[in-house]
Design a protein around this motif. Structure first.
Motif, PDB file in Angstrom:
ATOM      1  N   GLY A 151       9.670  -5.201  11.014  1.00 49.43           N
ATOM      2  CA  GLY A 151       8.725  -4.633  11.337  1.00 49.43           C
ATOM      3  C   GLY A 151       8.362  -3.529  10.502  1.00 49.43           C
ATOM      4  O   GLY A 151       7.330  -3.676   9.926  1.00 49.43           O
ATOM      5  N   GLY A 152       9.376  -2.651  10.890  1.00 52.75           N
ATOM      6  CA  GLY A 152       9.067  -0.984  11.110  1.00 52.75           C
ATOM      7  C   GLY A 152       9.024  -0.732   9.416  1.00 52.75           C
ATOM      8  O   GLY A 152       7.764  -0.170   8.857  1.00 52.75           O
ATOM      9  N   GLN A 153       9.716  -1.107   8.702  1.00 46.78           N
ATOM     10  CA  GLN A 153       9.662  -1.064   7.575  1.00 46.78           C
ATOM     11  C   GLN A 153       8.588  -1.962   6.811  1.00 46.78           C
ATOM     12  O   GLN A 153       8.483  -0.992   5.365  1.00 46.78           O
ATOM     13  CB  GLN A 153      11.137  -1.786   6.617  1.00 46.78           C
ATOM     14  CG  GLN A 153      12.512  -1.218   6.636  1.00 46.78           C
ATOM     15  CD  GLN A 153      14.064  -1.881   6.233  1.00 46.78           C
ATOM     16  OE1 GLN A 153      13.627  -3.072   6.400  1.00 46.78           O
ATOM     17  NE2 GLN A 153      14.257  -1.268   5.925  1.00 46.78           N
ATOM     18  N   ARG A 154       8.112  -2.992   7.097  1.00 42.32           N
ATOM     19  CA  ARG A 154       6.721  -3.523   6.204  1.00 42.32           C
ATOM     20  C   ARG A 154       5.802  -2.397   6.690  1.00 42.32           C
ATOM     21  O   ARG A 154       5.096  -2.301   5.797  1.00 42.32           O
ATOM     22  CB  ARG A 154       6.348  -4.911   7.135  1.00 42.32           C
ATOM     23  CG  ARG A 154       7.121  -5.527   6.951  1.00 42.32           C
ATOM     24  CD  ARG A 154       6.891  -7.438   7.755  1.00 42.32           C
ATOM     25  NE  ARG A 154       7.960  -7.911   7.093  1.00 42.32           N
ATOM     26  CZ  ARG A 154       8.077  -9.402   7.231  1.00 42.32           C
ATOM     27  NH1 ARG A 154       6.970  -9.468   7.823  1.00 42.32           N
ATOM     28  NH2 ARG A 154       9.243  -9.837   6.844  1.00 42.32           N
ATOM     29  N   LYS A 155       5.510  -1.482   7.685  1.00 44.15           N
ATOM     30  CA  LYS A 155       4.731  -0.320   7.884  1.00 44.15           C
ATOM     31  C   LYS A 155       4.873   0.153   7.093  1.00 44.15           C
ATOM     32  O   LYS A 155       3.668   0.697   6.516  1.00 44.15           O
ATOM     33  CB  LYS A 155       4.672  -0.222   9.628  1.00 44.15           C
ATOM     34  CG  LYS A 155       4.167  -0.753  10.710  1.00 44.15           C
ATOM     35  CD  LYS A 155       2.460  -1.043  11.128  1.00 44.15           C
ATOM     36  CE  LYS A 155       2.746  -1.757  12.320  1.00 44.15           C
ATOM     37  NZ  LYS A 155       1.472  -2.058  12.310  1.00 44.15           N
ATOM     38  N   LEU A 156       5.396   0.403   6.771  1.00 44.64           N
ATOM     39  CA  LEU A 156       5.962   1.834   5.736  1.00 44.64           C
ATOM     40  C   LEU A 156       5.802   1.062   5.005  1.00 44.64           C
ATOM     41  O   LEU A 156       4.826   1.894   3.671  1.00 44.64           O
ATOM     42  CB  LEU A 156       7.591   2.266   5.541  1.00 44.64           C
ATOM     43  CG  LEU A 156       7.967   2.490   6.711  1.00 44.64           C
ATOM     44  CD1 LEU A 156       9.968   3.189   7.425  1.00 44.64           C
ATOM     45  CD2 LEU A 156       6.950   4.433   6.700  1.00 44.64           C
ATOM     46  N   LEU A 157       6.236  -0.092   4.122  1.00 47.57           N
ATOM     47  CA  LEU A 157       5.632  -0.238   3.141  1.00 47.57           C
ATOM     48  C   LEU A 157       4.157  -0.749   2.332  1.00 47.57           C
ATOM     49  O   LEU A 157       3.217  -0.272   1.967  1.00 47.57           O
ATOM     50  CB  LEU A 157       5.847  -1.700   2.438  1.00 47.57           C
ATOM     51  CG  LEU A 157       5.913  -2.887   1.196  1.00 47.57           C
ATOM     52  CD1 LEU A 157       5.533  -1.663   0.496  1.00 47.57           C
ATOM     53  CD2 LEU A 157       6.461  -4.043   1.293  1.00 47.57           C
ATOM     54  N   GLU A 158       3.131  -0.821   3.403  1.00 44.82           N
ATOM     55  CA  GLU A 158       1.658  -1.200   3.415  1.00 44.82           C
ATOM     56  C   GLU A 158       1.005   0.346   3.902  1.00 44.82           C
ATOM     57  O   GLU A 158      -0.019   0.546   2.704  1.00 44.82           O
ATOM     58  CB  GLU A 158       1.158  -1.575   5.045  1.00 44.82           C
ATOM     59  CG  GLU A 158      -0.223  -2.147   4.611  1.00 44.82           C
ATOM     60  CD  GLU A 158      -0.512  -3.376   5.829  1.00 44.82           C
ATOM     61  OE1 GLU A 158      -1.033  -4.361   5.997  1.00 44.82           O
ATOM     62  OE2 GLU A 158      -0.050  -2.682   7.303  1.00 44.82           O
ATOM     63  N   MET A 159       1.824   1.558   4.322  1.00 45.48           N
ATOM     64  CA  MET A 159       1.417   2.484   4.110  1.00 45.48           C
ATOM     65  C   MET A 159       1.628   2.847   2.162  1.00 45.48           C
ATOM     66  O   MET A 159       0.784   3.878   1.973  1.00 45.48           O
ATOM     67  CB  MET A 159       1.615   3.443   4.942  1.00 45.48           C
ATOM     68  CG  MET A 159       1.353   4.955   5.218  1.00 45.48           C
ATOM     69  SD  MET A 159       2.354   6.118   6.627  1.00 45.48           S
ATOM     70  CE  MET A 159       1.565   4.916   7.915  1.00 45.48           C
ATOM     71  N   ALA A 160       2.552   2.925   2.152  1.00 37.98           N
ATOM     72  CA  ALA A 160       3.094   3.563   0.987  1.00 37.98           C
ATOM     73  C   ALA A 160       2.410   3.030  -0.443  1.00 37.98           C
ATOM     74  O   ALA A 160       1.680   3.064  -1.513  1.00 37.98           O
ATOM     75  CB  ALA A 160       5.025   3.225   0.034  1.00 37.98           C
ATOM     76  N   ARG A 161       1.997   1.120   0.171  1.00 39.95           N
ATOM     77  CA  ARG A 161       0.721   0.537  -1.151  1.00 39.95           C
ATOM     78  C   ARG A 161       0.058   1.138  -1.092  1.00 39.95           C
ATOM     79  O   ARG A 161      -0.639   1.129  -1.787  1.00 39.95           O
ATOM     80  CB  ARG A 161       1.111  -0.987  -0.726  1.00 39.95           C
ATOM     81  CG  ARG A 161       0.493  -1.831  -1.651  1.00 39.95           C
ATOM     82  CD  ARG A 161       0.818  -3.063  -1.312  1.00 39.95           C
ATOM     83  NE  ARG A 161       0.148  -2.808  -0.258  1.00 39.95           N
ATOM     84  CZ  ARG A 161       0.278  -4.788   0.821  1.00 39.95           C
ATOM     85  NH1 ARG A 161       0.797  -6.013   0.349  1.00 39.95           N
ATOM     86  NH2 ARG A 161      -0.614  -5.033   1.592  1.00 39.95           N
ATOM     87  N   ALA A 162      -0.446   1.555   0.149  1.00 36.41           N
ATOM     88  CA  ALA A 162      -2.107   2.048   0.279  1.00 36.41           C
ATOM     89  C   ALA A 162      -2.158   3.514  -0.554  1.00 36.41           C
ATOM     90  O   ALA A 162      -3.747   3.316  -1.002  1.00 36.41           O
ATOM     91  CB  ALA A 162      -2.862   2.241   1.799  1.00 36.41           C
ATOM     92  N   LEU A 163      -0.767   4.220  -0.512  1.00 30.73           N
ATOM     93  CA  LEU A 163      -1.318   5.171  -1.068  1.00 30.73           C
ATOM     94  C   LEU A 163      -1.492   5.362  -2.820  1.00 30.73           C
ATOM     95  O   LEU A 163      -1.887   5.999  -3.825  1.00 30.73           O
ATOM     96  CB  LEU A 163      -0.106   5.920  -0.979  1.00 30.73           C
ATOM     97  CG  LEU A 163      -0.091   6.522   0.846  1.00 30.73           C
ATOM     98  CD1 LEU A 163       1.347   8.142   0.885  1.00 30.73           C
ATOM     99  CD2 LEU A 163      -1.557   6.949   0.759  1.00 30.73           C
ATOM    100  N   MET A 164      -0.806   3.870  -4.028  1.00 22.58           N
ATOM    101  CA  MET A 164      -0.836   3.486  -5.066  1.00 22.58           C
ATOM    102  C   MET A 164      -2.184   3.975  -5.214  1.00 22.58           C
ATOM    103  O   MET A 164      -2.377   3.596  -6.426  1.00 22.58           O
ATOM    104  CB  MET A 164      -0.923   1.772  -5.162  1.00 22.58           C
ATOM    105  CG  MET A 164       1.169   1.709  -5.158  1.00 22.58           C
ATOM    106  SD  MET A 164       1.944   2.586  -5.953  1.00 22.58           S
ATOM    107  CE  MET A 164       1.492   1.706  -7.765  1.00 22.58           C
ATOM    108  N   SER A 165      -3.402   3.676  -4.509  1.00 26.82           N
ATOM    109  CA  SER A 165      -5.021   3.559  -4.694  1.00 26.82           C
ATOM    110  C   SER A 165      -5.170   5.045  -4.906  1.00 26.82           C
ATOM    111  O   SER A 165      -6.524   5.245  -5.229  1.00 26.82           O
ATOM    112  CB  SER A 165      -5.560   2.865  -3.970  1.00 26.82           C
ATOM    113  OG  SER A 165      -5.553   2.976  -2.981  1.00 26.82           O
ATOM    114  N   ASP A 166      -4.625   6.182  -4.861  1.00 29.63           N
ATOM    115  CA  ASP A 166      -4.974   7.708  -4.186  1.00 29.63           C
ATOM    116  C   ASP A 166      -6.330   7.036  -3.664  1.00 29.63           C
ATOM    117  O   ASP A 166      -7.737   8.070  -3.585  1.00 29.63           O
ATOM    118  CB  ASP A 166      -5.487   8.153  -5.520  1.00 29.63           C
ATOM    119  CG  ASP A 166      -4.372   8.057  -6.601  1.00 29.63           C
ATOM    120  OD1 ASP A 166      -3.358   8.618  -6.018  1.00 29.63           O
ATOM    121  OD2 ASP A 166      -3.957   8.081  -7.700  1.00 29.63           O
ATOM    122  N   PRO A 167      -6.324   6.738  -2.362  1.00 32.07           N
ATOM    123  CA  PRO A 167      -7.357   7.037  -1.517  1.00 32.07           C
ATOM    124  C   PRO A 167      -7.856   8.291  -1.051  1.00 32.07           C
ATOM    125  O   PRO A 167      -6.990   9.343  -0.881  1.00 32.07           O
ATOM    126  CB  PRO A 167      -6.818   6.639   0.017  1.00 32.07           C
ATOM    127  CG  PRO A 167      -5.333   6.513  -0.028  1.00 32.07           C
ATOM    128  CD  PRO A 167      -4.740   6.397  -1.044  1.00 32.07           C
TER     129      PRO A 167
END
Length: 304
Positions: free
Chosen positions: A182-198
């Motif tokens: 669960g924690g790794q999925r949280k990290l993945l979701e945050m990392a994926r969000a940064l792919m779009s340079d928000p």
């Protein structure tokens, strides 16, 4: 020439992120997100009824409140995942009314979810690549001409690997996302969000269900977002975490904004104490609510 003197206007008090005294709807020095008269009802229940709120740019803002306060519903309205009954809101000067979620994301407003949305049957690397926007290969015509998109694809791969390394997920890049904790999925979701340079990252309970061993890592990553020039708005129940990393706190109760301010002052605000403590008089507390109330009591005691 008249002998009358022109009255001098009283200077506006500016303190850090806001103008004037902290109060619900207080004006911010440089707001990135503004909502006016946003209301959402479900049958006879009013889930969100926000008169006015501004989110300060370049800061970490916590949105707190007891269970059922309307925090996640408000997130959904701001990001296009739900439609309000009335109201208007804008991001970086652009209206978000009637803008679908995928377009909101393209504008630079990215969100994560309390229940992670990783695509379990795709690899961690493929999940990351989905977060990149403006991919030439997604166009039907261009997709059959590799020389158009190949260089961009290589750049996306390099960026994904760099982010996975930063989030300590690079060793998992070929694993299916469903295999992550669960924690790794949280990290993945945050990392994926940064792919779009928000520009603005909205996190819905980033610590929910996270192993304590990963909590500090997530906290560090949230602080790192600010250091990279991004604005952060997050929903959280852990009051100790809020006091540790938030620059500004907004409190919701029964769908309304009842208090705003810096963490130190908000924890002592009577409206906040009532929201967390008074709302539970003569009711049975669930385990989660009891934890929140006890945490608030501890923080109030600490501040005093």
């Amino acid at each position: 020439m008249s002998s009358e003197t022109t009255p001098t206007s009283k200077p506006v008090k500016t303190t850090g992120l806001h103008v004037g005294e902290p109060a619900p709807g207080v004006q911010k020095v440089d707001p990135i997100l503004i909502a006016d008269g946003v209301k959402r009802t479900f049958g006879g229940l009013t889930a969100v009824d926000v008169d006015h709120v501004e989110i300060p740019r370049g800061a970490i803002t916590a949105l707190i409140g007891p269970n059922g306060a309307g925090k996640t519903t408000f997130f959904n309205l701001l990001t296009g995942f739900d439609k309000p009954d009335e109201g208007k809101w804008e991001f970086d000067g652009r209206s978000l009314a009637h803008v679908p979620a995928y377009r909101v994301a393209r504008m630079g407003l990215i969100r994560t979810f309390q229940l992670t949305k990783a695509l379990g049957l795709l690899t961690v690397m493929d999940n990351m690549k989905l977060g990149a926007k403006g991919q030439s290969g997604e166009n039907l015509f261009r997709s059959i001409l590799p020389f158009i998109w190949r260089k961009q694809e290589e750049e996306i791969d390099a960026k994904a690997i760099e982010l996975l390394g930063r989030f300590k997920l690079d060793a998992k890049k070929e694993d299916y996302a469903a295999s992550l904790s669960g924690g790794q999925r949280k990290l993945l979701e945050m990392a994926r969000a940064l792919m779009s340079d928000p520009t603005l990252v909205m996190l819905d309970e980033p610590m929910a269900g996270v192993n304590p061993a990963l909590t500090q890592s997530l906290l560090d990553h949230i602080l790192d977002l600010k250091s990279q020039g991004m604005t952060v708005l997050f929903v959280e129940h852990d009051m100790h975490m809020v006091r540790h990393i938030a620059d500004w706190v907004i409190v919701m109760a029964e769908g309304k904004i009842v208090a705003e301010g810096d963490p130190h002052n908000v924890m002592q605000d009577q409206a906040v104490i009532d929201a967390y403590l008074g709302a539970h008089h003569d009711t049975d507390l669930g385990a989660t609510d009891t934890d929140h109330v006890e945490a608030m009591k501890e923080l109030i005691d600490d501040e005093q």
